[in-house]
Structures are given as structure tokens and as C-alpha cells.
Design an enzyme around this catalytic site. Structure first.
Site, PDB file in Angstrom:
ATOM      1  N   ARG A 264       3.405   7.651   3.986  1.00  0.00           N
ATOM      2  CA  ARG A 264       3.352   6.182   3.945  1.00  0.00           C
ATOM      3  C   ARG A 264       4.084   5.702   2.698  1.00  0.00           C
ATOM      4  NH1 ARG A 264      -0.564   4.894   0.117  1.00  0.00           N
ATOM      5  NH2 ARG A 264      -2.461   6.083   0.418  1.00  0.00           N
ATOM      6  N   HIS A 268      -2.081   2.184  -0.062  1.00  0.00           N
ATOM      7  CA  HIS A 268      -3.025   2.361   1.040  1.00  0.00           C
ATOM      8  C   HIS A 268      -3.231   1.031   1.778  1.00  0.00           C
ATOM      9  CE1 HIS A 268      -6.519   3.411   3.364  1.00  0.00           C
ATOM     10  NE2 HIS A 268      -7.141   2.393   2.840  1.00  0.00           N
ATOM     11  N   TYR A 277      -1.553   7.358  -8.379  1.00  0.00           N
ATOM     12  CA  TYR A 277      -1.812   8.718  -7.883  1.00  0.00           C
ATOM     13  C   TYR A 277      -0.619   9.438  -7.269  1.00  0.00           C
ATOM     14  CZ  TYR A 277      -2.588   6.003  -3.569  1.00  0.00           C
ATOM     15  OH  TYR A 277      -2.464   5.152  -2.511  1.00  0.00           O
TER      16      TYR A 277
END
Ligand code: TPP
Length: 365
Positions: A264, A268, A277
């Protein structure tokens, strides 16, 4: 491409630069089919970009992008037939659009307007459409997996030809529902496609932090069904594998697990900061070297079927189509407040009837 289960490397037809590793015409597709697939990739990316912009403009509260995962969604939805059942998860809008949801309905959903088939009642990552057999996703990760398998079991019991596709992320495979669903699907030989979009993260948690197996596909072996590991950024490979599993399910040979290995691009959701992250350079590598839309475009160019001029024309056409869809969504009013009580129970419970009357009195309607 031999459609073989339990491979260590993802099955693919196109190399990262779009060169076919073998002649994909064995799929039985022709020029028009390839162009059709490419159009879908560009279209769903366009819809998604605009959906996200609504949040950036402050007109919607939340959005989960599919950018990077277009081939996994388009390639897996194209082999479905109209009456097949689709259980999307919170990141499957590309598949819903291919199944028949309109862009205007999607925008209406994100804006919470009456055009939204679910009437603004769900978080903006998934309406449903009863007539298209698209079941609305829930926010609870994995909780539709057993429902989807139940639907597939019902189709088998009723001797119907429809199959069910159940979308889930890699994170959902760590939920108990996944294991229950997989076992029931295999035991009852349910015509189910368990489609995992492994985009390598469940919010900030990498796939290798939540499973000891190298692939998710190999888990299928323990339940007694084939598991296919496919390059989720290769629309032709995803199509080929999903079609194979769909035909298998339709002819009474039971369920399959498909793991589409993808990435992706966005956070998120609009409420996440992915810079905290992701390792440096990872996103850039996927974007510049493995993009699913560019890969298909290169394939078409290599065949001599696509030019810069055709690209410009397609982009302009889709831009106009999406502007019209957005206008239609914006014109649609928000649902009337009292409709919040509709479609929950066939007959309102006494408590809800009382609440409804109180709200009606307050609104003076
Ligand atoms: C049962 C449950 N646990 C946690 C959450 C919070 N949550 C929402 S999405 C998500 C990650 C899901 O990851 P994955 O299934 O890989 O799908 P992706 O978002 O990557 O597409 C989590 C943990 C939730 N909604 N439901």
C-alpha cells in the site's frame, strides 16, 4: 504461467518492467480485454485519489486508500459473475467498483449522502449493494470471514452456481475468524475464494511480525485447500489465478486461498502516520519499480497497443467522468435523520420506537 499452489515466490506473468515472461494470450484474453483491464486500473486509481482528496479538503472524516493495490483488486474482481457474492474488507473499493458500484455511489458513501447505498451509516470504507451481492464490510477486522464462508456453504447446499469471494488483509489472517472460516470452507467444500491482499502491513505491524510462515498462502495446506501465492501487482497473474480458483469453485471442487503480494502506498488510513514505521526507501522502490498500473501500461506499449496520446485521452475521459460522478454525489442530500432507525429490525423494538418518537418530536417532523 503454470498455476501451481504453494510456491515460494509469487506467480507472475509480467516482469516488473511490463515485459511478459511468457505469452499471456494462453489466458484466452485479447487486445480489448487487456485494454479493458488497464482502463479499470486507471479508473480505480482515479476514484481513490479523489476520495482521499475529500478528506484533505475537510469534507470527509476518514479514508483508507487502495493505491498500490489496484491490480490485486481489479484482477480478482474481473473473473466474477454478476450474481457471485463479494465480501469486501475495509480496503476493497477497487473490487466493488469493478463489480458494479458506481463512482458516484462511492463518493456519496464517503460524503455520507443518500446516494450511498448504506445511507451514511458506515465508516467510509465500504458500502454494500444488495442487488450486486456486495455485502458491506465491517470495521472489525476479520469478522466477515465466517459470514462469507457461510454464504458459500449455503450456495453449495442449495446447489447454486454462485461463488463467494472474501477479501481480507494480511492482518485479518491473525484473527480467529480466519482459522474458523478456513476450516469450515474446506470441510464443507464451500465455493469460496479466500482472497488475502498482503500489503505487508497491518497498520504499523509488518507481516513477518505476525506469522512464522514465509507465505500466508501455505497456511491453506493445513486446512486442506490449495493456496496460491501471486504477485498482486501483476493484474494478469491475479486475474489468471482468481479465474482458475473461481472455475474450480464453480465446478464443485471447493475453496482456495489466494495471497496477492502487494504494497500500500498511502498511510493505513487518513488517521495514520506511516513515516513512523516504514523503512526508508521502501515506498519509493515499490512506487517507482513495481507499480501495477505502470506495469500494465508498459505491457500494452510493448505490444504496440498504447501511446502517449491514447494515455492523455484516457486520463481526460476519466477525469471528466469522475467530475460528473462527484457532482452527482455532492448534489445528493444527506439522509434524513429519522432514517437512522430504518433497516435495522423488521419491526422496531419498543425502545427504538420510543427513541424514534423522541427524535421526531425534537426535529418537529
Ligand atoms: C478486531 C479488530 N482489531 C483491531 C482493529 C483496528 N484495526 C483496523 S484495521 C487494522 C489492520 C488491518 O490490517 P490488514 O488486515 O492487513 O488490512 P489492511 O488495513 O492492511 O488493508 C487494525 C488492527 C479493528 N478494527 N478490529
Amino acid at each position: 504461467m503454470r498455476i501451481e499452489p504453494f510456491t515460494d515466490t509469487p506467480l507472475s506473468i509480467l516482469a516488473y518492467d511490463g515485459t511478459p515472461k511468457e505469452n499471456p494470450d494462453s489466458l484466452g484474453l485479447g487486445k480489448d480485454d487487456y485494454l479493458h483491464m488497464y482502463r479499470w486500473l486507471v479508473f480505480v486509481r482515479g476514484v481513490d485519489d479523489r476520495g482521499y482528496i475529500l478528506v484533505r479538503q475537510g469534507r470527509a472524516g476518514f479514508y483508507a486508500q487502495i493505491a498500490g493495490q489496484e491490480a490485486a483488486q481489479v484482477g480478482s474482481a474481473l473473473p466474477l459473475l454478476k450474481d457471485d457474492w463479494m465480501y469486501p474488507d475495509h480496503r476493497s473499493q477497487g473490487s466493488m467498483l469493478v463489480k458494479g458500484l458506481s463512482a458516484a455511489e462511492w463518493f456519496g458513501h464517503v460524503l455520507g449522502r443518500t446516494l450511498d447505498p448504506t445511507q451514511g451509516r458506515l465508516m467510509p470504507h465500504g458500502p454494500g449493494r444488495r442487488d450486486l451481492h456486495i455485502v458491506p464490510p465491517a470495521s472489525t477486522v476479520g469478522n466477515k470471514i465466517t459470514e462469507a464462508v457461510g454464504t458459500a456453504m449455503a450456495q453449495r447446499i442449495k446447489k447454486r452456481k454462485e461463488i463467494t469471494i472474501c477479501y481480507m488483509g494480511d492482518g485479518a489472517t491473525s484473527e480467529g475468524d480466519f482459522h474458523v472460516g478456513m476450516n469450515f470452507a474446506a470441510v464443507y467444500q464451500a465455493p469460496a475464494l479466500m482472497f488475502v491482499q498482503n500489503n505487508q502491513y497491518a497498520i504499523s505491524m509488518r507481516t513477518d511480525q505476525q506469522t512464522r510462515t514465509k507465505t500466508i498462502a501455505e497456511k491453506a495446506r493445513a486446512y486442506g485447500m490449495p493456496g496460491y501465492f501471486v504477485d498482486g501487482n501483476d493484474v494478469l497473474a491475479v486475474y489468471a489465478v482468481t479465474k482458475h480458483c473461481a472455475d474450480r469453485a464453480r465446478s464443485g471442487n471447493g475453496p482456495s486461498l489466494i495471497e496477492a503480494y502487494t504494497y500500500r502506498y498511502g498511510p493505513h488510513s487518513s488517521a495514520d502516520d506511516d513515516t513512523r514505521y516504514r523503512p526508508k526507501g521502501e515506498l519509493e522502490m515499490w512506487r517507482t519499480q513495481r507499480d501495477p498500473v505502470t506495469r500494465m501500461r508498459r505491457f500494452l506499449e510493448l505490444r504496440g497497443w498504447w501511446s502517449e496520446e491514447q494515455e492523455q485521452r484516457l486520463q481526460a475521459e476519466i477525469k471528466a467522468q469522475l467530475a460528473a460522478a462527484m457532482e452527482e454525489a455532492e448534489k445528493s442530500p444527506p439522509p434524513a435523520p429519522l432514517t437512522v432507525f430504518d433497516h435495522v429490525y423488521e419491526t422496531l423494538t419498543p425502545h427504538l420506537a420510543w427513541e424514534r418518537a423522541e427524535l421526531a418530536a425534537e426535529l418537529g417532523v
